[in-house]
Design a protein around this motif. Structure first.
Motif, PDB file in Angstrom:
ATOM      1  N   MET A   1      16.437 -83.421 -10.361  1.00 17.55           N
ATOM      2  CA  MET A   1      16.836 -83.572  -8.961  1.00 17.55           C
ATOM      3  C   MET A   1      16.797 -85.042  -8.573  1.00 17.55           C
ATOM      4  O   MET A   1      15.954 -85.802  -9.026  1.00 17.55           O
ATOM      5  CB  MET A   1      15.885 -82.772  -8.060  1.00 17.55           C
ATOM      6  N   GLU A   2      17.720 -85.451  -7.711  1.00 18.71           N
ATOM      7  CA  GLU A   2      17.781 -86.850  -7.321  1.00 18.71           C
ATOM      8  C   GLU A   2      16.616 -87.195  -6.390  1.00 18.71           C
ATOM      9  O   GLU A   2      16.078 -86.329  -5.698  1.00 18.71           O
ATOM     10  CB  GLU A   2      19.104 -87.154  -6.641  1.00 18.71           C
ATOM     11  N   PRO A   3      16.180 -88.466  -6.368  1.00 18.72           N
ATOM     12  CA  PRO A   3      15.076 -88.863  -5.497  1.00 18.72           C
ATOM     13  C   PRO A   3      15.409 -88.645  -4.020  1.00 18.72           C
ATOM     14  O   PRO A   3      16.573 -88.728  -3.620  1.00 18.72           O
ATOM     15  CB  PRO A   3      14.876 -90.345  -5.819  1.00 18.72           C
ATOM     16  N   LYS A   4      14.376 -88.398  -3.231  1.00 14.57           N
ATOM     17  CA  LYS A   4      14.577 -88.073  -1.819  1.00 14.57           C
ATOM     18  C   LYS A   4      15.235 -89.220  -1.063  1.00 14.57           C
ATOM     19  O   LYS A   4      16.085 -88.992  -0.189  1.00 14.57           O
ATOM     20  CB  LYS A   4      13.225 -87.717  -1.180  1.00 14.57           C
ATOM     21  N   TRP A   5      14.886 -90.458  -1.394  1.00  8.97           N
ATOM     22  CA  TRP A   5      15.474 -91.602  -0.676  1.00  8.97           C
ATOM     23  C   TRP A   5      16.980 -91.639  -0.867  1.00  8.97           C
ATOM     24  O   TRP A   5      17.714 -92.005   0.053  1.00  8.97           O
ATOM     25  CB  TRP A   5      14.837 -92.914  -1.139  1.00  8.97           C
ATOM     26  N   LEU A   6      17.445 -91.257  -2.075  1.00  6.54           N
ATOM     27  CA  LEU A   6      18.879 -91.262  -2.327  1.00  6.54           C
ATOM     28  C   LEU A   6      19.567 -90.152  -1.545  1.00  6.54           C
ATOM     29  O   LEU A   6      20.651 -90.348  -0.980  1.00  6.54           O
ATOM     30  CB  LEU A   6      19.137 -91.112  -3.823  1.00  6.54           C
ATOM     31  N   GLU A   7      18.937 -88.994  -1.497  1.00  8.71           N
ATOM     32  CA  GLU A   7      19.490 -87.888  -0.701  1.00  8.71           C
ATOM     33  C   GLU A   7      19.615 -88.294   0.761  1.00  8.71           C
ATOM     34  O   GLU A   7      20.646 -88.047   1.405  1.00  8.71           O
ATOM     35  CB  GLU A   7      18.585 -86.663  -0.830  1.00  8.71           C
ATOM     36  N   TRP A   8      18.569 -88.933   1.313  1.00 16.30           N
ATOM     37  CA  TRP A   8      18.599 -89.358   2.721  1.00 16.30           C
ATOM     38  C   TRP A   8      19.689 -90.413   2.947  1.00 16.30           C
ATOM     39  O   TRP A   8      20.423 -90.363   3.936  1.00 16.30           O
ATOM     40  CB  TRP A   8      17.246 -89.924   3.114  1.00 16.30           C
ATOM     41  N   ALA A   9      19.786 -91.381   2.023  1.00 17.73           N
ATOM     42  CA  ALA A   9      20.781 -92.448   2.174  1.00 17.73           C
ATOM     43  C   ALA A   9      22.194 -91.873   2.185  1.00 17.73           C
ATOM     44  O   ALA A   9      23.044 -92.291   2.985  1.00 17.73           O
ATOM     45  CB  ALA A   9      20.630 -93.477   1.048  1.00 17.73           C
ATOM     46  N   LYS A  10      22.455 -90.904   1.329  1.00 15.39           N
ATOM     47  CA  LYS A  10      23.791 -90.309   1.279  1.00 15.39           C
ATOM     48  C   LYS A  10      24.072 -89.458   2.517  1.00 15.39           C
ATOM     49  O   LYS A  10      25.193 -89.416   3.021  1.00 15.39           O
ATOM     50  CB  LYS A  10      23.952 -89.499  -0.005  1.00 15.39           C
ATOM     51  N   GLN A  11      23.038 -88.792   3.031  1.00 12.66           N
ATOM     52  CA  GLN A  11      23.223 -88.013   4.256  1.00 12.66           C
ATOM     53  C   GLN A  11      23.516 -88.940   5.439  1.00 12.66           C
ATOM     54  O   GLN A  11      24.384 -88.644   6.270  1.00 12.66           O
ATOM     55  CB  GLN A  11      21.975 -87.170   4.531  1.00 12.66           C
ATOM     56  N   LEU A  12      22.793 -90.053   5.524  1.00  7.61           N
ATOM     57  CA  LEU A  12      23.049 -91.023   6.590  1.00  7.61           C
ATOM     58  C   LEU A  12      24.458 -91.585   6.487  1.00  7.61           C
ATOM     59  O   LEU A  12      25.158 -91.735   7.499  1.00  7.61           O
ATOM     60  CB  LEU A  12      22.016 -92.154   6.525  1.00  7.61           C
ATOM     61  N   GLN A  13      24.883 -91.901   5.256  1.00  3.72           N
ATOM     62  CA  GLN A  13      26.241 -92.413   5.061  1.00  3.72           C
ATOM     63  C   GLN A  13      27.277 -91.384   5.499  1.00  3.72           C
ATOM     64  O   GLN A  13      28.280 -91.714   6.135  1.00  3.72           O
ATOM     65  CB  GLN A  13      26.442 -92.798   3.590  1.00  3.72           C
ATOM     66  N   SER A  14      27.044 -90.114   5.179  1.00  2.10           N
ATOM     67  CA  SER A  14      27.977 -89.052   5.558  1.00  2.10           C
ATOM     68  C   SER A  14      28.090 -88.932   7.078  1.00  2.10           C
ATOM     69  O   SER A  14      29.191 -88.828   7.631  1.00  2.10           O
ATOM     70  CB  SER A  14      27.518 -87.722   4.953  1.00  2.10           C
ATOM     71  N   ILE A  15      26.945 -88.966   7.753  1.00  3.21           N
ATOM     72  CA  ILE A  15      26.931 -88.894   9.223  1.00  3.21           C
ATOM     73  C   ILE A  15      27.672 -90.096   9.818  1.00  3.21           C
ATOM     74  O   ILE A  15      28.490 -89.958  10.734  1.00  3.21           O
ATOM     75  CB  ILE A  15      25.486 -88.835   9.737  1.00  3.21           C
TER      76      ILE A  15
ATOM     77  N   ASP B   1      26.897 -79.199  -9.453  1.00  5.02           N
ATOM     78  CA  ASP B   1      26.522 -80.241  -8.512  1.00  5.02           C
ATOM     79  C   ASP B   1      25.683 -81.256  -9.282  1.00  5.02           C
ATOM     80  O   ASP B   1      24.617 -80.924  -9.815  1.00  5.02           O
ATOM     81  CB  ASP B   1      25.712 -79.626  -7.366  1.00  5.02           C
ATOM     82  N   MET B   2      26.165 -82.478  -9.367  1.00  9.93           N
ATOM     83  CA  MET B   2      25.515 -83.503 -10.174  1.00  9.93           C
ATOM     84  C   MET B   2      24.048 -83.711  -9.792  1.00  9.93           C
ATOM     85  O   MET B   2      23.223 -84.042 -10.634  1.00  9.93           O
ATOM     86  CB  MET B   2      26.293 -84.812 -10.061  1.00  9.93           C
ATOM     87  N   ARG B   3      23.712 -83.495  -8.506  1.00  7.26           N
ATOM     88  CA  ARG B   3      22.336 -83.702  -8.042  1.00  7.26           C
ATOM     89  C   ARG B   3      21.360 -82.753  -8.712  1.00  7.26           C
ATOM     90  O   ARG B   3      20.163 -83.037  -8.792  1.00  7.26           O
ATOM     91  CB  ARG B   3      22.239 -83.480  -6.540  1.00  7.26           C
ATOM     92  N   CYS B   4      21.857 -81.599  -9.156  1.00  8.10           N
ATOM     93  CA  CYS B   4      20.986 -80.553  -9.692  1.00  8.10           C
ATOM     94  C   CYS B   4      20.774 -80.669 -11.196  1.00  8.10           C
ATOM     95  O   CYS B   4      20.186 -79.776 -11.811  1.00  8.10           O
ATOM     96  CB  CYS B   4      21.573 -79.181  -9.362  1.00  8.10           C
ATOM     97  N   HIS B   5      21.240 -81.757 -11.783  1.00 10.44           N
ATOM     98  CA  HIS B   5      21.161 -81.937 -13.231  1.00 10.44           C
ATOM     99  C   HIS B   5      20.684 -83.355 -13.533  1.00 10.44           C
ATOM    100  O   HIS B   5      20.799 -84.241 -12.683  1.00 10.44           O
ATOM    101  CB  HIS B   5      22.533 -81.646 -13.850  1.00 10.44           C
ATOM    102  N   PRO B   6      20.134 -83.574 -14.734  1.00 11.28           N
ATOM    103  CA  PRO B   6      19.477 -84.865 -15.025  1.00 11.28           C
ATOM    104  C   PRO B   6      20.430 -86.015 -15.308  1.00 11.28           C
ATOM    105  O   PRO B   6      20.382 -86.662 -16.360  1.00 11.28           O
ATOM    106  CB  PRO B   6      18.614 -84.526 -16.250  1.00 11.28           C
ATOM    107  N   HIS B   7      21.309 -86.291 -14.354  1.00  8.85           N
ATOM    108  CA  HIS B   7      22.172 -87.469 -14.428  1.00  8.85           C
ATOM    109  C   HIS B   7      21.470 -88.644 -13.742  1.00  8.85           C
ATOM    110  O   HIS B   7      20.579 -88.434 -12.908  1.00  8.85           O
ATOM    111  CB  HIS B   7      23.491 -87.209 -13.695  1.00  8.85           C
ATOM    112  N   PRO B   8      21.889 -89.877 -14.027  1.00 10.61           N
ATOM    113  CA  PRO B   8      21.354 -91.019 -13.277  1.00 10.61           C
ATOM    114  C   PRO B   8      21.745 -90.890 -11.801  1.00 10.61           C
ATOM    115  O   PRO B   8      22.746 -90.255 -11.471  1.00 10.61           O
ATOM    116  CB  PRO B   8      22.045 -92.221 -13.924  1.00 10.61           C
ATOM    117  N   PRO B   9      20.975 -91.488 -10.896  1.00 13.40           N
ATOM    118  CA  PRO B   9      21.320 -91.447  -9.465  1.00 13.40           C
ATOM    119  C   PRO B   9      22.706 -92.023  -9.208  1.00 13.40           C
ATOM    120  O   PRO B   9      23.129 -92.973  -9.861  1.00 13.40           O
ATOM    121  CB  PRO B   9      20.225 -92.311  -8.814  1.00 13.40           C
ATOM    122  N   SER B  10      23.419 -91.429  -8.253  1.00 12.93           N
ATOM    123  CA  SER B  10      24.755 -91.901  -7.886  1.00 12.93           C
ATOM    124  C   SER B  10      24.848 -92.005  -6.373  1.00 12.93           C
ATOM    125  O   SER B  10      24.295 -91.159  -5.658  1.00 12.93           O
ATOM    126  CB  SER B  10      25.821 -90.918  -8.390  1.00 12.93           C
ATOM    127  N   PRO B  11      25.546 -93.022  -5.855  1.00 12.67           N
ATOM    128  CA  PRO B  11      25.709 -93.121  -4.399  1.00 12.67           C
ATOM    129  C   PRO B  11      26.634 -92.041  -3.853  1.00 12.67           C
ATOM    130  O   PRO B  11      26.657 -91.799  -2.657  1.00 12.67           O
ATOM    131  CB  PRO B  11      26.322 -94.516  -4.200  1.00 12.67           C
TER     132      PRO B  11
END
Length: 205
Positions: free
Chosen positions: A1-15, A131-141
């Protein structure tokens, strides 16, 4: 799973992206631009990428933010899977790339195999949407959905493409170093499941 900070950053960008697209009030636009800047700061703080580069990355996105689509082609020959060596990292992946405007997923799968490996194929069936977030890929923006499409080899011959430096078929127990940003070992194993059992269900998430 991707780190929480990355999830938050992408959600903020989406908003921020949706707000900058649909808002008319000048003060709201300023607030959404501030939200976008916060997301850029978060990504820059946790990576080696400059704020300018990250902001340019986001700036090319307009309208309501939706996941990007990556299409990967699964091709077998003599119980071995087709892979190409990526120029960017020197590791191996299933032929594939971003979905193209104006092409169906199967057309993208066929095009990518030809461009990256030289082979001609026919798309047979969808074997997975991940969903890339649910698999062990490197973090992506980006938030990315990965589509894996089983294809039948019908012609052509091995030939490197602009983005690839080698083309080979590999047995299930002899996989090369994988380009983890593009595919993981469990995803390759999923492809082999469909080789061994054509009735295998489509995997999703």
């Amino acid at each position: 799973m991707e780190p929480k900070w990355l999830e938050w950053a992408k959600q903020l960008q989406s908003i921020a992206q949706a707000g900058l697209t649909y808002s008319k009030d000048v003060y709201d636009l300023e607030r959404f631009e501030l939200i976008r800047n916060i997301s850029v700061e978060m990504l820059s703080l946790h990576t080696d990428v400059s704020k300018t580069v990250i902001k340019d990355l986001f700036a090319n996105e307009t309208g309501y933010a939706t996941p990007k689509v990556d299409v990967r082609s699964v091709v077998f020959k003599d119980n071995k899977i087709l892979m190409v060596r990526e120029n960017t990292d020197g590791d191996w992946s299933l032929p594939g790339g971003w979905g193209d405007i104006g092409l169906t997923p199967s057309e993208v799968a066929i095009k990518e195999v030809k461009e990256e490996s030289g082979f001609d194929v026919k798309a047979i069936k969808l074997i997975g949407v991940l969903d890339m977030r649910c698999h062990p890929h490197p973090p992506s923006p980006y938030h990315i959905y990965k589509m894996f499409i089983l294809c039948e080899l019908i012609g052509g011959q091995a030939k490197e493409g602009i983005e690839t430096s080698a083309v080979e078929f590999f047995a299930e127990n002899e996989l090369p170093p994988l380009s983890i940003a593009r595919n993981t070992e469990t995803q390759i194993n999923l492809a082999f499941k469909h080789l061994h059992n054509p009735q295998e269900s489509v995997y999703f998430d």
